[in-house]
Motif scaffolding. Structure first.
Motif, PDB file in Angstrom:
ATOM      1  N   ASP A   1      35.400  28.347  29.213  1.00  0.00           N
ATOM      2  CA  ASP A   1      34.090  27.759  29.451  1.00  0.00           C
ATOM      3  C   ASP A   1      33.099  28.832  29.891  1.00  0.00           C
ATOM      4  N   TRP A   2      31.826  28.646  29.544  1.00  0.00           N
ATOM      5  CA  TRP A   2      30.816  29.673  29.771  1.00  0.00           C
ATOM      6  C   TRP A   2      30.644  30.036  31.239  1.00  0.00           C
ATOM      7  N   TYR A   3      30.842  29.054  32.148  1.00  0.00           N
ATOM      8  CA  TYR A   3      30.581  29.320  33.565  1.00  0.00           C
ATOM      9  C   TYR A   3      31.606  30.272  34.188  1.00  0.00           C
ATOM     10  N   TRP A   4      32.730  30.494  33.500  1.00  0.00           N
ATOM     11  CA  TRP A   4      33.696  31.473  34.001  1.00  0.00           C
ATOM     12  C   TRP A   4      33.145  32.895  33.928  1.00  0.00           C
ATOM     13  N   ALA A   5      32.166  33.143  33.069  1.00  0.00           N
ATOM     14  CA  ALA A   5      31.580  34.487  32.952  1.00  0.00           C
ATOM     15  C   ALA A   5      30.836  34.893  34.222  1.00  0.00           C
ATOM     16  N   PRO A   6      29.826  34.129  34.681  1.00  0.00           N
ATOM     17  CA  PRO A   6      29.162  34.526  35.934  1.00  0.00           C
ATOM     18  C   PRO A   6      30.069  34.419  37.150  1.00  0.00           C
ATOM     19  N   LEU A   7      31.013  33.453  37.140  1.00  0.00           N
ATOM     20  CA  LEU A   7      31.922  33.310  38.271  1.00  0.00           C
ATOM     21  C   LEU A   7      32.823  34.533  38.393  1.00  0.00           C
ATOM     22  N   SER A   8      33.353  34.984  37.262  1.00  0.00           N
ATOM     23  CA  SER A   8      34.192  36.182  37.260  1.00  0.00           C
ATOM     24  C   SER A   8      33.383  37.415  37.643  1.00  0.00           C
ATOM     25  N   ALA A   9      32.167  37.524  37.096  1.00  0.00           N
ATOM     26  CA  ALA A   9      31.318  38.681  37.391  1.00  0.00           C
ATOM     27  C   ALA A   9      30.965  38.747  38.868  1.00  0.00           C
ATOM     28  N   ALA A  10      30.773  37.589  39.493  1.00  0.00           N
ATOM     29  CA  ALA A  10      30.388  37.560  40.899  1.00  0.00           C
ATOM     30  C   ALA A  10      31.567  37.835  41.832  1.00  0.00           C
ATOM     31  N   LEU A  11      32.755  37.319  41.490  1.00  0.00           N
ATOM     32  CA  LEU A  11      33.893  37.395  42.407  1.00  0.00           C
ATOM     33  C   LEU A  11      34.816  38.575  42.154  1.00  0.00           C
ATOM     34  N   ILE A  12      34.892  39.039  40.906  1.00  0.00           N
ATOM     35  CA  ILE A  12      35.772  40.175  40.588  1.00  0.00           C
ATOM     36  C   ILE A  12      34.974  41.477  40.566  1.00  0.00           C
ATOM     37  N   PHE A  13      33.891  41.504  39.811  1.00  0.00           N
ATOM     38  CA  PHE A  13      32.991  42.661  39.718  1.00  0.00           C
ATOM     39  C   PHE A  13      33.750  43.963  39.469  1.00  0.00           C
ATOM     40  N   ALA A  14      34.548  43.943  38.414  1.00  0.00           N
ATOM     41  CA  ALA A  14      35.281  45.138  37.987  1.00  0.00           C
ATOM     42  C   ALA A  14      35.294  45.119  36.467  1.00  0.00           C
ATOM     43  N   GLY A  15      34.311  45.798  35.875  1.00  0.00           N
ATOM     44  CA  GLY A  15      34.059  45.671  34.449  1.00  0.00           C
ATOM     45  C   GLY A  15      35.268  45.795  33.549  1.00  0.00           C
ATOM     46  N   SER A  16      35.975  46.920  33.648  1.00  0.00           N
ATOM     47  CA  SER A  16      37.118  47.141  32.758  1.00  0.00           C
ATOM     48  C   SER A  16      38.213  46.104  33.003  1.00  0.00           C
ATOM     49  N   MET A  17      38.428  45.744  34.267  1.00  0.00           N
ATOM     50  CA  MET A  17      39.462  44.770  34.582  1.00  0.00           C
ATOM     51  C   MET A  17      39.063  43.379  34.118  1.00  0.00           C
ATOM     52  N   GLU A  18      37.778  43.061  34.159  1.00  0.00           N
ATOM     53  CA  GLU A  18      37.328  41.749  33.698  1.00  0.00           C
ATOM     54  C   GLU A  18      37.546  41.591  32.201  1.00  0.00           C
ATOM     55  N   PHE A  19      37.256  42.640  31.437  1.00  0.00           N
ATOM     56  CA  PHE A  19      37.513  42.599  29.999  1.00  0.00           C
ATOM     57  C   PHE A  19      39.000  42.417  29.738  1.00  0.00           C
ATOM     58  N   LEU A  20      39.815  43.148  30.489  1.00  0.00           N
ATOM     59  CA  LEU A  20      41.258  43.053  30.330  1.00  0.00           C
ATOM     60  C   LEU A  20      41.772  41.685  30.772  1.00  0.00           C
ATOM     61  N   ALA A  21      41.160  41.118  31.819  1.00  0.00           N
ATOM     62  CA  ALA A  21      41.616  39.835  32.357  1.00  0.00           C
ATOM     63  C   ALA A  21      41.440  38.705  31.348  1.00  0.00           C
ATOM     64  N   VAL A  22      40.418  38.810  30.492  1.00  0.00           N
ATOM     65  CA  VAL A  22      40.207  37.764  29.493  1.00  0.00           C
ATOM     66  C   VAL A  22      41.438  37.635  28.596  1.00  0.00           C
ATOM     67  N   GLY A  23      41.942  38.775  28.109  1.00  0.00           N
ATOM     68  CA  GLY A  23      43.130  38.756  27.272  1.00  0.00           C
ATOM     69  C   GLY A  23      44.370  38.312  28.016  1.00  0.00           C
ATOM     70  N   LEU A  24      44.487  38.739  29.289  1.00  0.00           N
ATOM     71  CA  LEU A  24      45.658  38.364  30.082  1.00  0.00           C
ATOM     72  C   LEU A  24      45.682  36.866  30.357  1.00  0.00           C
ATOM     73  N   ILE A  25      44.514  36.298  30.650  1.00  0.00           N
ATOM     74  CA  ILE A  25      44.449  34.866  30.961  1.00  0.00           C
ATOM     75  C   ILE A  25      44.728  34.021  29.725  1.00  0.00           C
ATOM     76  N   THR A  26      44.089  34.384  28.620  1.00  0.00           N
ATOM     77  CA  THR A  26      44.271  33.604  27.394  1.00  0.00           C
ATOM     78  C   THR A  26      45.700  33.716  26.862  1.00  0.00           C
ATOM     79  N   ALA A  27      46.398  34.823  27.206  1.00  0.00           N
ATOM     80  CA  ALA A  27      47.774  35.003  26.759  1.00  0.00           C
ATOM     81  C   ALA A  27      48.776  34.371  27.727  1.00  0.00           C
ATOM     82  N   GLY A  28      48.285  33.827  28.841  1.00  0.00           N
ATOM     83  CA  GLY A  28      49.184  33.210  29.811  1.00  0.00           C
ATOM     84  C   GLY A  28      50.075  34.203  30.519  1.00  0.00           C
TER      85      GLY A  28
END
Length: 247
Positions: free
Chosen positions: A53-80
């Motif tokens: 969902d779109w709201y996970w983007a600002p939520l992740s950006a606000a709470l994680i704030f680690a660019g490279s890890m956020e990009f990597l986290a998308v793949g990790l989350i979707t892969a379970g």
């Protein structure tokens, strides 16, 4: 009246108003805004196109704030991916921040709130930016404003990307290079402002050494080699200073 006052220049170590510090922070972070906004948008687009969902983007950006890890986290989350593996991966990716903390001006920040946020918002780009500003010109407000503005650029960019993803094609090429371009600009600015070019040249040398190892271990090797070179350079400078004092 001092010479600095007659010229309208604040003496080193003097305090300045929050408004003046905010204005300086805005000017300081213009290169960061030019990198974070489109890169954050790319993150928002990637996240929504991955099925979240779109709201996970600002939520992740606000709470994680680690660019490279956020990009990597998308793949990790979707892969379970299991939580333990995510934690180990996060530690490996962000371990470089241990080296940043060694020279971060934490002593300027007063109060646990500011200090905790200062540690949380210490990113590659803000660290590179702070390295270009002389320490005698840095104040607590300016430091905090730089981090807050950089954080806002990243969150704002992710919101823009998440919303635009509904109208844009699923694949956009080239946005990921923005981060590399940002580091080139910051490194160039640091090279021009510092009188001693040795740290910059050692960084280039460490990068070339790491290139021979491969992409997977590039960052770890580059940081290790760079720290070793800095330590050797520091010991050499101390030895020279001791020799000059003894003559």
């Amino acid at each position: 009246m001092t010479e600095a006052a007659t010229r309208g220049v604040e003496p080193a170590g003097s305090t300045s108003s929050p408004r003046a510090d905010f204005g300086r922070a805005v000017r300081d972070t213009i290169p960061v805004a030019m990198g974070y906004t489109p890169l954050g948008a790319a993150f928002g687009i990637l996240l929504v196109n991955s099925g979240l969902d779109w709201y996970w983007a600002p939520l992740s950006a606000a709470l994680i704030f680690a660019g490279s890890m956020e990009f990597l986290a998308v793949g990790l989350i979707t892969a379970g991916t299991p939580l333990l593996q995510v934690a180990v991966m996060t530690l490996a990716v962000n371990f470089r921040h241990v080296f940043y903390a060694l020279s971060f001006p934490m002593q300027l920040l007063r109060g646990w709130g500011r200090r905790l946020y200062g540690a949380f918002a210490l990113t590659d780009e803000t660290y590179s930016l702070l390295a270009t500003i002389p320490r005698q010109e840095m104040t607590a407000n300016r430091l905090t404003f730089i981090q807050l503005l950089s954080h806002a650029y990243w969150v704002g960019g992710s919101i823009i990307g998440a919303l635009l993803s509904f109208a844009l094609p699923s694949s956009i090429q080239g946005l990921s290079f923005v981060l590399t371009a940002l580091f080139v600009v910051l490194a160039q600015d640091c090279f021009y402002k510092r009188k001693d070019s040795a740290p910059t040249l050692m960084g280039l040398a460490a990068g070339f050494v790491a290139l021979g190892v491969g992409e997977r271990s590039f960052l770890a090797v580059a940081l290790t080699v760079y720290v070793a070179m800095l330590l050797g350079w520091y010991l050499l400078q101390r030895k020279r200073s001791a020799g000059e004092e003894g003559t």
